[in-house]
Design a protein around this motif. Structure first.
Motif, PDB file in Angstrom:
ATOM      1  N   PHE A  32       0.814  -1.217   0.000  1.00 26.20           N
ATOM      2  CA  PHE A  32       0.000   0.000   0.000  1.00 26.20           C
ATOM      3  C   PHE A  32       0.845   1.264   0.000  1.00 26.20           C
ATOM      4  N   ARG A  33       2.040   1.208  -0.616  1.00 22.88           N
ATOM      5  CA  ARG A  33       2.860   2.409  -0.766  1.00 22.88           C
ATOM      6  C   ARG A  33       2.515   3.172  -2.038  1.00 22.88           C
ATOM      7  N   LYS A  34       1.782   2.532  -2.936  1.00 15.58           N
ATOM      8  CA  LYS A  34       1.312   3.161  -4.176  1.00 15.58           C
ATOM      9  C   LYS A  34      -0.202   3.042  -4.215  1.00 15.58           C
ATOM     10  N   ASN A  35      -0.856   4.017  -4.827  1.00 12.82           N
ATOM     11  CA  ASN A  35      -2.308   3.965  -4.947  1.00 12.82           C
ATOM     12  C   ASN A  35      -2.757   4.402  -6.345  1.00 12.82           C
ATOM     13  N   THR A  36      -2.025   3.971  -7.345  1.00 15.11           N
ATOM     14  CA  THR A  36      -2.394   4.280  -8.724  1.00 15.11           C
ATOM     15  C   THR A  36      -3.426   3.272  -9.215  1.00 15.11           C
ATOM     16  N   HIS A  37      -3.941   3.493 -10.407  1.00 14.36           N
ATOM     17  CA  HIS A  37      -4.886   2.550 -10.997  1.00 14.36           C
ATOM     18  C   HIS A  37      -4.239   1.164 -11.114  1.00 14.36           C
ATOM     19  N   LEU A  38      -2.971   1.119 -11.547  1.00  9.91           N
ATOM     20  CA  LEU A  38      -2.254  -0.144 -11.670  1.00  9.91           C
ATOM     21  C   LEU A  38      -2.097  -0.819 -10.306  1.00  9.91           C
ATOM     22  N   ALA A  39      -1.751  -0.049  -9.284  1.00  7.52           N
ATOM     23  CA  ALA A  39      -1.571  -0.609  -7.945  1.00  7.52           C
ATOM     24  C   ALA A  39      -2.867  -1.219  -7.419  1.00  7.52           C
ATOM     25  N   ARG A  40      -3.985  -0.538  -7.642  1.00  6.63           N
ATOM     26  CA  ARG A  40      -5.276  -1.074  -7.203  1.00  6.63           C
ATOM     27  C   ARG A  40      -5.614  -2.357  -7.962  1.00  6.63           C
ATOM     28  N   ALA A  41      -5.284  -2.408  -9.251  1.00  2.00           N
ATOM     29  CA  ALA A  41      -5.531  -3.609 -10.053  1.00  2.00           C
ATOM     30  C   ALA A  41      -4.665  -4.776  -9.569  1.00  2.00           C
ATOM     31  N   ILE A  42      -3.424  -4.486  -9.209  1.00  2.00           N
ATOM     32  CA  ILE A  42      -2.521  -5.521  -8.693  1.00  2.00           C
ATOM     33  C   ILE A  42      -3.063  -6.083  -7.382  1.00  2.00           C
ATOM     34  N   ARG A  43      -3.501  -5.204  -6.477  1.00  2.00           N
ATOM     35  CA  ARG A  43      -4.052  -5.673  -5.194  1.00  2.00           C
ATOM     36  C   ARG A  43      -5.294  -6.520  -5.404  1.00  2.00           C
ATOM     37  N   LYS A  44      -6.161  -6.100  -6.312  1.00  2.00           N
ATOM     38  CA  LYS A  44      -7.379  -6.857  -6.599  1.00  2.00           C
ATOM     39  C   LYS A  44      -7.033  -8.252  -7.124  1.00  2.00           C
ATOM     40  N   LEU A  45      -6.106  -8.320  -8.074  1.00  2.00           N
ATOM     41  CA  LEU A  45      -5.697  -9.597  -8.640  1.00  2.00           C
ATOM     42  C   LEU A  45      -5.033 -10.484  -7.586  1.00  2.00           C
ATOM     43  N   ALA A  46      -4.215  -9.886  -6.726  1.00  2.00           N
ATOM     44  CA  ALA A  46      -3.542 -10.653  -5.675  1.00  2.00           C
ATOM     45  C   ALA A  46      -4.560 -11.305  -4.735  1.00  2.00           C
ATOM     46  N   ILE A  47      -5.594 -10.578  -4.366  1.00  2.00           N
ATOM     47  CA  ILE A  47      -6.623 -11.132  -3.481  1.00  2.00           C
ATOM     48  C   ILE A  47      -7.412 -12.221  -4.204  1.00  2.00           C
ATOM     49  N   GLU A  48      -7.715 -12.001  -5.481  1.00  2.00           N
ATOM     50  CA  GLU A  48      -8.427 -13.021  -6.265  1.00  2.00           C
ATOM     51  C   GLU A  48      -7.615 -14.302  -6.378  1.00  2.00           C
ATOM     52  N   ARG A  49      -6.290 -14.187  -6.381  1.00  2.00           N
ATOM     53  CA  ARG A  49      -5.418 -15.352  -6.520  1.00  2.00           C
ATOM     54  C   ARG A  49      -5.001 -15.937  -5.171  1.00  2.00           C
TER      55      ARG A  49
END
Length: 64
Positions: A32-49
């Motif tokens: 959570f050191r970045k909050n860009t669109h890409l960072a939010r997409a990465i976090r979403k994918l990480a939780i899905e996986r």
């Protein structure tokens, strides 16, 4: 405790490959050191996986 998302060993490399970014960007996103669109997409994918979000405080929770 600060928020972060914990993933299995090797998952950061896979996330970077899937999202076409660097492992460093994935690390910053999961911590959570970045909050860009890409960072939010990465976090979403990480939780899905199978990633697990830890360090959430009461003020982060929203009650409906």
């Amino acid at each position: 405790m600060k928020k972060k998302i914990i993933v299995e060993r090797g998952e950061v490399k896979e996330l970077a490959k899937l999202m076409r970014c660097t492992r460093e960007m994935v690390g910053h996103s999961l911590a959570f050191r970045k909050n860009t669109h890409l960072a939010r997409a990465i976090r979403k994918l990480a939780i899905e996986r199978g990633g697990v979000k830890i360090g959430e405080t009461d003020k982060d929770k929203v009650s409906l």
